[in-house]
Design an enzyme around this catalytic site. Sequence first.
Site, PDB file in Angstrom:
ATOM      1  N   GLN A 109      12.453 -77.955 -76.630  1.00  0.00           N
ATOM      2  CA  GLN A 109      11.320 -77.045 -76.798  1.00  0.00           C
ATOM      3  C   GLN A 109      10.540 -77.300 -78.085  1.00  0.00           C
ATOM      4  O   GLN A 109       9.557 -76.621 -78.359  1.00  0.00           O
ATOM      5  CB  GLN A 109      11.818 -75.598 -76.775  1.00  0.00           C
ATOM      6  N   HIS A 174      13.850 -72.146 -78.862  1.00  0.00           N
ATOM      7  CA  HIS A 174      13.434 -70.839 -79.397  1.00  0.00           C
ATOM      8  C   HIS A 174      12.839 -70.950 -80.796  1.00  0.00           C
ATOM      9  O   HIS A 174      13.342 -70.377 -81.762  1.00  0.00           O
ATOM     10  CB  HIS A 174      14.616 -69.861 -79.389  1.00  0.00           C
ATOM     11  N   GLU A 268       9.407 -58.599 -73.499  1.00  0.00           N
ATOM     12  CA  GLU A 268       8.904 -57.419 -74.185  1.00  0.00           C
ATOM     13  C   GLU A 268       7.496 -57.600 -74.722  1.00  0.00           C
ATOM     14  O   GLU A 268       7.182 -58.626 -75.324  1.00  0.00           O
ATOM     15  CB  GLU A 268       9.806 -57.061 -75.379  1.00  0.00           C
ATOM     16  N   TYR A 278      13.331 -54.624 -83.960  1.00  0.00           N
ATOM     17  CA  TYR A 278      13.108 -54.570 -82.520  1.00  0.00           C
ATOM     18  C   TYR A 278      14.367 -54.861 -81.686  1.00  0.00           C
ATOM     19  O   TYR A 278      14.293 -54.994 -80.480  1.00  0.00           O
ATOM     20  CB  TYR A 278      11.925 -55.475 -82.154  1.00  0.00           C
ATOM     21  N   TYR A 289      22.371 -64.936 -69.171  1.00  0.00           N
ATOM     22  CA  TYR A 289      22.116 -65.740 -67.976  1.00  0.00           C
ATOM     23  C   TYR A 289      23.357 -65.816 -67.095  1.00  0.00           C
ATOM     24  O   TYR A 289      23.264 -65.964 -65.877  1.00  0.00           O
ATOM     25  CB  TYR A 289      21.661 -67.154 -68.371  1.00  0.00           C
TER      26      TYR A 289
END
Length: 399
Positions: A109, A174, A268, A278, A289
């Site tokens: 990523q 991420h 979210e 949060y 998962y």
Amino acid sequence: MRRFAILLAGTSTLTAACATAQDFERGSRNTDLQPAYEWQFRAPLEDSGIAIETSVVADGLVHPWGIEVLPGDAGYLVTERPGRLRVVAEDGTLGEPISNVPEVLAQDQGGLLDVTLAPDFETSRRIYLTYAKPLGGGESATAAAYATLSEDMTALEGVTEIFVQEPGSTVPKHYGSRVELDDAGHVFITTGEHSSQRTRVYAQDLDKTYGKTIRLTRDGAVPSDNPFVGQDGAVDSIWSWGHRNIQGAMVVDGTLWTIEHGPAGGDELNEIEPGANYGWPVISYGEQYSGGPIGSGEAQREGMEQPVYFWDPVIAPGGMTMYDGDAFPDWQGDVFIGSLAPGGIVRLELQDGRVAAEERLQMDLGRVRDITVDDDGGLLAITDFRNGEIVKLLPANSG
């Protein structure tokens, strides 16, 4: 959670969408965790009835990640995850890669990620980039820099790094990595927690910049009114914490809004309050998962913020923008979100800071990584594929 208590007292509660047909269209939930407020989840799924015509502006982009509209009909500035920044002309011509882009880790990523123009770009030529910075030893981190785009748009000059996430990670996932600016001289950078079970807990650590939103001045200094300035053991650039992987962000009337990936369920939408927690990975509306619970197994806990809205199953959000163009007058003020899975575009109607309705658009586009508004009011979406495209959306018969 004080914000939601005030809203509940001051406005009528929106009716939650619980029709069987709508639930079926959205898919089966991963969890049975009940929302804290009925208006947080599955707002009415509507069809606005607006016919859309799509056209491919450009193709041949390799996993494009961020797009910005250049002023003066100069085209579009686009990042490609392998590490290229290009100008794409309005006729779809791909410019040669711009030189002097920071080195990136183009793995999994990671790579060259977001791009944003400074509000005064027409005079300053300043842009901001985020990227996966290689640190050596197999580690990388989310990083951000500003630079000047040369007048001929072939090179970056004066590249200045203003943020590097700490500590480094051996997991190239991420990164978060949107960068947004407000009109008061601030830069917001979003990060992720690199996905692993070992490091995701860093989202709750104020001495690390995993799973955070970051707030700096445009030159990279820490504003004196950041919430953790002067607090022992806390990084003073942190604006909010407890996030998983924020890949969508926008600033509306000076306030940062973010949208982050949940695991299996639990994407979210958040209106960010400075210093607020949060919840990730202690609370979540999703699950592992593998099917197990996240953290405490709860979706609500005192001292941790509730999302404005959440999805289960997920939409896998990319970039987001609030519509302010003229081509779709009925959509003024609506929020558009790129969806990676199931794909396409998600439109949200906001009312009193809540989601009043939701619409799914152009689901055949596949993985939409970012979305913005063109000068003529058309929507521009970039698709995250090996042969990625810039796709333009306009009302049918608008020409």
